[in-house]
Write a protein that holds these residues in place. Structure first.
Motif, PDB file in Angstrom:
ATOM      1  N   LYS A 151      18.333 -29.966  -6.356  1.00 17.03           N
ATOM      2  CA  LYS A 151      19.544 -30.380  -5.659  1.00 17.03           C
ATOM      3  C   LYS A 151      19.391 -31.806  -5.159  1.00 17.03           C
ATOM      4  CE  LYS A 151      21.162 -25.833  -4.165  1.00 17.03           C
ATOM      5  NZ  LYS A 151      21.520 -24.981  -2.989  1.00 17.03           N
ATOM      6  N   ASN A 152      18.176 -32.150  -4.779  1.00 14.17           N
ATOM      7  CA  ASN A 152      17.816 -33.497  -4.352  1.00 14.17           C
ATOM      8  C   ASN A 152      16.297 -33.592  -4.406  1.00 14.17           C
ATOM      9  OD1 ASN A 152      16.886 -32.275  -1.854  1.00 14.17           O
ATOM     10  ND2 ASN A 152      19.024 -32.285  -1.179  1.00 14.17           N
ATOM     11  N   ASN A 153      15.712 -34.597  -3.774  1.00 11.21           N
ATOM     12  CA  ASN A 153      14.258 -34.765  -3.818  1.00 11.21           C
ATOM     13  C   ASN A 153      13.496 -33.761  -2.972  1.00 11.21           C
ATOM     14  OD1 ASN A 153      13.972 -36.868  -5.655  1.00 11.21           O
ATOM     15  ND2 ASN A 153      14.339 -38.436  -4.102  1.00 11.21           N
ATOM     16  N   GLU A 154      14.212 -32.973  -2.176  1.00 11.93           N
ATOM     17  CA  GLU A 154      13.542 -32.049  -1.260  1.00 11.93           C
ATOM     18  C   GLU A 154      13.880 -30.582  -1.535  1.00 11.93           C
ATOM     19  OE1 GLU A 154      11.604 -32.633   1.603  1.00 11.93           O
ATOM     20  OE2 GLU A 154      11.594 -34.813   1.537  1.00 11.93           O
ATOM     21  N   GLN A 155      14.965 -30.329  -2.268  1.00 13.25           N
ATOM     22  CA  GLN A 155      15.447 -28.961  -2.412  1.00 13.25           C
ATOM     23  C   GLN A 155      15.850 -28.636  -3.849  1.00 13.25           C
ATOM     24  OE1 GLN A 155      18.668 -29.543   0.448  1.00 13.25           O
ATOM     25  NE2 GLN A 155      17.703 -28.027   1.787  1.00 13.25           N
ATOM     26  N   GLY A 156      15.877 -27.344  -4.133  1.00 12.05           N
ATOM     27  CA  GLY A 156      16.333 -26.896  -5.437  1.00 12.05           C
ATOM     28  C   GLY A 156      16.341 -25.386  -5.499  1.00 12.05           C
ATOM     29  N   THR A 157      16.602 -24.861  -6.688  1.00 13.98           N
ATOM     30  CA  THR A 157      16.567 -23.418  -6.896  1.00 13.98           C
ATOM     31  C   THR A 157      15.860 -23.104  -8.203  1.00 13.98           C
ATOM     32  OG1 THR A 157      18.755 -23.463  -7.963  1.00 13.98           O
ATOM     33  CG2 THR A 157      18.683 -22.924  -5.613  1.00 13.98           C
ATOM     34  N   ILE A 158      15.197 -21.959  -8.225  1.00 14.73           N
ATOM     35  CA  ILE A 158      14.680 -21.391  -9.469  1.00 14.73           C
ATOM     36  C   ILE A 158      15.738 -20.399  -9.927  1.00 14.73           C
ATOM     37  CG2 ILE A 158      12.825 -20.072 -10.556  1.00 14.73           C
ATOM     38  CD1 ILE A 158      11.069 -21.070  -8.116  1.00 14.73           C
ATOM     39  N   ASP A 159      16.357 -20.667 -11.067  1.00 13.59           N
ATOM     40  CA  ASP A 159      17.496 -19.879 -11.535  1.00 13.59           C
ATOM     41  C   ASP A 159      17.084 -18.945 -12.661  1.00 13.59           C
ATOM     42  OD1 ASP A 159      18.931 -21.426  -9.760  1.00 13.59           O
ATOM     43  OD2 ASP A 159      19.670 -22.791 -11.296  1.00 13.59           O
ATOM     44  N   LEU A 160      17.456 -17.701 -12.540  1.00 12.39           N
ATOM     45  CA  LEU A 160      17.185 -16.705 -13.579  1.00 12.39           C
ATOM     46  C   LEU A 160      18.507 -16.074 -13.978  1.00 12.39           C
ATOM     47  CD1 LEU A 160      14.371 -14.039 -13.533  1.00 12.39           C
ATOM     48  CD2 LEU A 160      16.730 -13.377 -14.040  1.00 12.39           C
ATOM     49  N   SER A 161      18.827 -16.147 -15.268  1.00 10.88           N
ATOM     50  CA  SER A 161      20.084 -15.554 -15.734  1.00 10.88           C
ATOM     51  C   SER A 161      19.852 -14.753 -17.013  1.00 10.88           C
ATOM     52  CB  SER A 161      21.137 -16.646 -15.983  1.00 10.88           C
ATOM     53  OG  SER A 161      20.680 -17.605 -16.919  1.00 10.88           O
ATOM     54  N   TRP A 162      20.549 -13.647 -17.104  1.00  8.38           N
ATOM     55  CA  TRP A 162      20.511 -12.800 -18.300  1.00  8.38           C
ATOM     56  C   TRP A 162      21.671 -11.825 -18.198  1.00  8.38           C
ATOM     57  CZ3 TRP A 162      16.248  -8.792 -19.987  1.00  8.38           C
ATOM     58  CH2 TRP A 162      16.301  -8.618 -21.374  1.00  8.38           C
TER      59      TRP A 162
END
Length: 282
Positions: A151-162
């Motif tokens: 999302k930026n230099n400090e945050q994000g998500t690990i995304d799993l889709s199926w």
């Protein structure tokens, strides 16, 4: 008996010399992503839906799932990471999940060399267990897909889709802490012009200390005998303007404009002209 042994030996020889290649049922995948100053590396096998009902059937609700196929799905990072608010030390971990209709459990596990689930589950090897909400997708995802989305230099998500399910596991990384430690440690007598420039731009971009940012960028330019490239002068002009020195910013932007015109860089020509016009009105 001799005939049987001979036939078996011939079969083994044929297999050893076979040239036929066929694809695996589950595709091997690797995801590499840098977020700030943290390296993420995910390795996994991607099973396909193949018209099957996945969650609640192929992958039962309420049971630990290998979160992929074949060997362990693994995630590795080189700094401490906070996953859903819980601190995890740098390292390599197996990623397990427990899918449920309303909530998924996410588990990071120390042992990573299992084929699927461990033969014996040890709670002492669980380094993280947290819960996230699943979301319904408007379309089918044929192959299990895992991504790291900054999302930026400090945050994000690990995304799993199926299938039509998405889970997003939020994380934060200590980018600012690492960057400031690097600046404070390495800006010494051995530091080069580019070090001071990088430090100044970082302090400016993160709004950490715009006065110190100008000091560092000026130091960088001085170390280059005043012969800084147009992009460095552009940054200096922005920092001067942020410090309230619009007149100085215009003068620096004019120098950057002249050099960017010589270099034929249309982007910087346009940016400098726009800034000169804006700051001259102030």
């Amino acid at each position: 008996m001799k005939k049987l042994v001979l036939v078996a030996a011939m079969f083994v020889a044929i297999q050893a010399n076979a040239q036929i290649k066929t694809p695996q049922a589950s595709l091997k995948a690797e995801v590499e992503q840098v977020v700030g100053l943290t390296d993420f590396d995910i390795n996994y096998f991607r099973p396909a839906k193949k018209g099957r009902l996945v969650f609640g059937d192929l992958v039962p609700y309420g049971k630990v799932w290998r979160t992929g196929a074949n060997q362990n799905t693994t995630i590795e990072f080189n700094t401490q990471v906070e996953i859903n608010g819980m601190a995890v030390q740098p390292g390599k971990y197996a990623l397990y999940t427990i899918p449920k209709a309303e909530m998924w459990d996410v588990v990071l596990y120390k042992t990573t060399d299992n084929w699927g689930l461990p033969k014996t589950w040890n709670d002492s090897d669980v380094v993280l267990k947290t819960s996230v909400k699943p979301y319904a997708l408007p379309h089918d995802v044929e192959y299990l897909t895992i991504n790291v989305s900054p999302k930026n230099n400090e945050q994000g998500t690990i995304d799993l889709s199926w299938e039509k399910t998405l889970i997003q596991i939020p994380f934060t990384v200590p980018t600012h802490k690492i960057a400031m430690e690097s600046i404070n440690t390495n800006l010494n007598d051995a530091a080069k012009a580019n070090d001071y420039y990088a430090a100044g731009v970082y302090l400016f971009n993160t709004n950490t200390d715009i006065k110190k940012a100008l000091e560092y960028v000026n130091k960088s330019i001085t170390m280059q005998n005043g012969e800084a490239p147009f992009y460095m002068l552009r940054q200096k002009s922005l920092i001067q303007a942020a410090n309230g020195d619009k007149k100085g910013a215009v003068e620096t932007a004019k120098k950057s404009l002249e050099l960017s015109e010589k270099a034929g860089n249309e982007d910087y020509i346009k940016m400098n002209r726009n800034s000169i016009l804006e700051w001259s009105k102030s």
